[in-house]
Structure formats: C-alpha cells, structure tokens
Design a protein around this motif. Sequence first.
Motif, PDB file in Angstrom:
ATOM      1  N   ALA A   1      -0.016   9.634  -5.300  1.00 43.98           N
ATOM      2  CA  ALA A   1       0.471   8.907  -6.301  1.00 43.98           C
ATOM      3  C   ALA A   1       1.631   7.991  -5.231  1.00 43.98           C
ATOM      4  O   ALA A   1       1.622   6.353  -6.241  1.00 43.98           O
ATOM      5  N   LEU A   2       1.956   7.857  -4.268  1.00 42.06           N
ATOM      6  CA  LEU A   2       2.945   6.847  -3.087  1.00 42.06           C
ATOM      7  C   LEU A   2       2.004   5.886  -2.715  1.00 42.06           C
ATOM      8  O   LEU A   2       2.284   4.968  -3.038  1.00 42.06           O
ATOM      9  N   ALA A   3       0.687   6.564  -2.534  1.00 40.95           N
ATOM     10  CA  ALA A   3      -0.437   5.368  -2.141  1.00 40.95           C
ATOM     11  C   ALA A   3      -0.855   4.320  -3.048  1.00 40.95           C
ATOM     12  O   ALA A   3      -0.354   3.339  -2.779  1.00 40.95           O
ATOM     13  N   ALA A   4      -1.206   5.050  -4.667  1.00 42.56           N
ATOM     14  CA  ALA A   4      -1.355   4.311  -5.684  1.00 42.56           C
ATOM     15  C   ALA A   4       0.208   3.581  -5.974  1.00 42.56           C
ATOM     16  O   ALA A   4      -0.324   2.646  -6.279  1.00 42.56           O
ATOM     17  N   ALA A   5       0.920   3.407  -5.871  1.00 46.45           N
ATOM     18  CA  ALA A   5       2.063   2.836  -6.551  1.00 46.45           C
ATOM     19  C   ALA A   5       2.644   1.619  -5.150  1.00 46.45           C
ATOM     20  O   ALA A   5       2.764   0.571  -5.639  1.00 46.45           O
ATOM     21  N   LEU A   6       2.142   2.190  -4.239  1.00 46.42           N
ATOM     22  CA  LEU A   6       2.159   0.984  -2.806  1.00 46.42           C
ATOM     23  C   LEU A   6       0.747   0.183  -3.331  1.00 46.42           C
ATOM     24  O   LEU A   6       1.157  -0.797  -3.058  1.00 46.42           O
ATOM     25  N   TRP A   7      -0.236   0.250  -3.382  1.00 49.86           N
ATOM     26  CA  TRP A   7      -1.356  -0.111  -3.604  1.00 49.86           C
ATOM     27  C   TRP A   7      -1.669  -1.594  -4.578  1.00 49.86           C
ATOM     28  O   TRP A   7      -1.054  -2.475  -4.767  1.00 49.86           O
ATOM     29  N   TRP A   8      -0.774  -0.434  -5.969  1.00 53.14           N
ATOM     30  CA  TRP A   8      -0.145  -1.506  -7.416  1.00 53.14           C
ATOM     31  C   TRP A   8       0.948  -2.484  -6.868  1.00 53.14           C
ATOM     32  O   TRP A   8       0.685  -3.557  -7.396  1.00 53.14           O
TER      33      TRP A   8
END
Length: 228
Positions: A87-94
């Motif tokens: 989830a953190l990786a997806a948030a950083l990607w976004w």
Amino acid sequence: MLGTGGATAALLVGASDDVPVDTPREPAREAAERELSRPMYHENDPNLLERALDRFWEWVDSLFGAASSGTPGGLIGLIAVILVVVALAAALWWRLGKPQRTVRTSDSLFEDGPRSASAHRAAADKHAAAERWNQAVQERMRAIVRSLEERTLLDARPGRTADEAAAEAGRPLPHHADELRAAARVFDDVTYGGRTADRQAYKRLRDLDLALESTKPLSATAAEGAAE
C-alpha cells in the motif's frame, strides 16, 4: 547305511553351506554404488531445472517460516506487514508519478533555439486549445522567462533552469517570488517528474504571465533591500 565317518562328513558339508560369505566393507560399498548408478534407477529423477526450482521453493518456504515466526501474529501478521508495504509503495507511485524510462541529459529550460516570448505564448495557447496541458505549461513557463529576458529583468543565459530563473526573477519581482517558484515546480514536475498537468495548472501560469507583464520591477537598490 552311512558309517560314522560318512555322517560326520555330511554334517560338515551342510554346515559349510550355511556359513555367510564375509565380503569386505569397501568392495561391497563400491559394488552397491555401481549398481545404483545404472540408468534404470534414474529414469524418473528430476532434471537440473526441476532440482533448482525445488531448492528455490525450499529457500522461500524457510524464509517465510523464519519471518512468520519472528513477526507478531505469525503468518497472518507477516501477510499484514506485506500488505502495508504494498500500500505504501502504491501511494508513493501515485504521489510521485510514473518513473521516467529515459535519463535526461539537461535541465535547461529551453531545448530549441531562441524564440520570442510571443512565439512561446502562441505555442502555449495552441497546446491549451487542444488540451495538451503538459506542453501548454512548458511553453507558458518558457514565455514567462523569455519575456523577463526581453525586459532585461533577466540576462539571456543559455542553459538556465526553471528553478534558477524563478529565483533570479524573484529579486526584482518580490511580490511574485512565490508564484514564480511554484510555476518552476510545476514545470519540473511535468518535464522531468512524469506528472500530468491540467487546466488549472496552465491557468495559474497564464495568469502569472499576464500579471508579470503589468508589474513594475523594483530598482536594484530596492531589490537588494527586500532580499535582506
């Protein structure tokens, strides 16, 4: 009938048939290895790739086993930790946008030869009309900097970046310093950060361009005093 001597001989012969053959240990081991090395015993053995995959999955299983035993909640806790990381990786990607696939060679504001501020404005308006907001933002930022150069508020210096232009222009135009820095950030995000601009982003740069056109700069002395 057999005599006593014949009976004794028969008993000895029978006894000799029951005595096991005492084969030395090393020759016996070698004989067993030779026998087991015959292809008929290895027809169904896994190939090299299958053995490598087996070793890999054994390693993964041991790794997860060790991690789950050391994580509060065991395997369920480990899965929860993995989900949080994803989830953190997806948030950083976004938040940061898609990573660039090409390496930029320069941060220069102007990629082509010298063009007038009006030419950059016309290109910006053309891109905006087609809703190509990234290109519209880039051309409007170039129009702002070129206009300041044409007004001699900035010296015409090749290779200047948007951040450098904003910092230098903020001295004679202190009331617009924050807006200039924000415009430079938008330009960098769109040009180098993989972000996507929108109508509002372009409108802010266009309004800044129009406001700067009617703003009188501070004198050199006043600009130095404002900087202090």
